[in-house]
Design a protein around this motif. Structure first.
Motif, PDB file in Angstrom:
ATOM      1  N   ARG A   1       0.778  -1.369  -0.037  1.00 50.63           N
ATOM      2  CA  ARG A   1       0.044  -0.235  -0.080  1.00 50.63           C
ATOM      3  C   ARG A   1       0.805   1.357  -0.042  1.00 50.63           C
TER       4      ARG A   1
ATOM      5  N   ILE B   1      -2.985  -4.515  -5.127  1.00 49.91           N
ATOM      6  CA  ILE B   1      -3.431  -4.229  -3.572  1.00 49.91           C
ATOM      7  C   ILE B   1      -4.618  -3.247  -3.516  1.00 49.91           C
ATOM      8  N   ALA B   2      -5.106  -2.557  -4.670  1.00 48.34           N
ATOM      9  CA  ALA B   2      -6.119  -1.950  -4.746  1.00 48.34           C
ATOM     10  C   ALA B   2      -7.412  -2.696  -4.682  1.00 48.34           C
TER      11      ALA B   2
ATOM     12  N   LEU C   1      -8.209  -1.615   3.405  1.00 46.39           N
ATOM     13  CA  LEU C   1      -7.161  -0.480   2.818  1.00 46.39           C
ATOM     14  C   LEU C   1      -7.041   0.615   3.858  1.00 46.39           C
TER      15      LEU C   1
ATOM     16  N   LEU D   1      -4.936  -0.009   6.720  1.00 45.22           N
ATOM     17  CA  LEU D   1      -3.369   0.247   6.288  1.00 45.22           C
ATOM     18  C   LEU D   1      -3.186   1.956   6.126  1.00 45.22           C
ATOM     19  N   ASP D   2      -3.968   2.633   5.454  1.00 38.58           N
ATOM     20  CA  ASP D   2      -3.809   4.074   5.372  1.00 38.58           C
ATOM     21  C   ASP D   2      -3.682   4.969   6.693  1.00 38.58           C
TER      22      ASP D   2
END
Length: 327
Positions: free
Chosen positions: A23, A250-251, A258, A261-262
């Motif tokens: 990511r 990964i998208a 996601l 992770l961000d």
């Protein structure tokens, strides 16, 4: 930023390390990933094919070269053989950055999956009964001690399972440690042990719950780890497919994962860096190693390798050969 992923064996720390790394790459960040676990699975989790992963050079096989390069012209270090895993940098040492080219990276690091990847190497048949895995991980500690990471850069280390990192000062080499925790008694036990050992060293630990099936799993983790719980991952079809050899973009990871992770990357950045503390802890554990076994094994006082005026960081200057100087 230097980041560790730790946890009980089988908790999913390698999976989370690989997802975080991928990511970050997708977001445009330079990433240096290191597999420091005795079970070497990070390359596969990153999507590296089996044949390529099997041929990756091993840091543990190049320890003498790593020492010789990092020693540079440091007058406090008589020879590469006198260096141990905790030897800190000083004036005259060679420093590393993530994006540079140097003989150590040429020998030990490969550009794969959009990032730089190094592996320690697992136990070989010749190691059994005669070698300690910490001798392999020592290469990682030495490199981290000499590595100046810049803004927006990430060094991501998939660590040995459990509390094995406490065999040296390696656990203090990170700006943030993510402990991946299943909703089980054994897994939270590893967190409690890790947190207890790290408590006196200002180690930033955040728990990521994994393999969460129902709200009661989250309640269990909250009960046992409290405010350390940062977030959690549910069962993932994306991860299941990857574990079966089909690593997708990964998208395509589930939106909620996601987002986790961000948020984790934002947390790391908000925590900032303390280069003075990083350097002082390196000196502390080097002194301890010297007194515990290093001096008697090497026949010299290894504490004399410590340069008391040197602080690693962006203000560490280097000459045209990459040798460190005191600013």
């Amino acid at each position: 930023m230097k980041i560790a992923f730790v946890g009980k064996g089988g908790s999913g720390k390698t999976t989370l390390a690989s997802l975080f790394a991928r990511r970050a790459v997708a977001a445009g960040h330079p990433v240096f990933a290191i597999d420091a676990d005795i079970n070497q699975h990070l390359a596969a989790a990153l999507g590296v094919d089996e044949d390529t992963a099997a041929k990756l050079p091993k840091l543990g096989d190049h320890l003498a070269e790593i020492k010789e390069y990092l020693r540079g012209d440091n007058p406090r270090i008589a020879s590469a053989e006198a260096m141990v895993k905790t030897t800190p940098p000083g004036s005259g040492s060679r420093l590393l950055t993530i994006g540079e080219d140097n003989p150590v990276y040429d020998a030990c690091v490969r550009n794969l999956a959009g990032l730089r990847l190094a592996v320690t190497g697992g136990f070989a048949e010749d190691d059994l009964g005669v070698a300690c895995y910490h001798s392999k991980v020592g290469a990682v500690e030495l490199m981290l001690n000499h590595l100046v990471d810049g803004p927006g850069e990430y060094v991501i280390v998939d660590m040995v399972a459990g509390a094995e990192a406490f065999a040296s000062g390696l656990f203090t080499r990170f700006d943030r440690t993510f402990l991946v925790c299943e909703p089980t008694v054994r897994s939270v036990g590893v967190y409690k042990q890790y947190a207890e050992y790290a408590a006196d060293y200002d180690v930033a630990i955040s728990v990521i719950g994994n393999k969460i099936d129902e709200p009661e799993d989250v309640d269990f983790l909250r009960e046992h780890v409290g405010d350390a719980l940062f977030g959690w991952c549910g069962r993932s079809k994306f991860v299941k497919a990857a574990e079966r050899g089909s690593v997708g973009p990964i998208a395509d990871l589930e939106p909620e994962n996601l987002a986790l992770l961000d948020r984790a990357r934002e947390l790391v950045e908000l925590g900032g860096k303390d280069w003075a503390r990083f350097s002082e802890q390196a000196r502390l554990f080097h002194r301890r190693n010297a007194e515990a076994w290093g001096n008697s094994r090497m026949g010299v006082d290894l504490s004399e390798q410590i340069d008391p005026d040197f602080v690693l960081g962006p203000d560490s200057t280097t000459d045209t050969r990459g040798m460190a100087k005191v600013s």
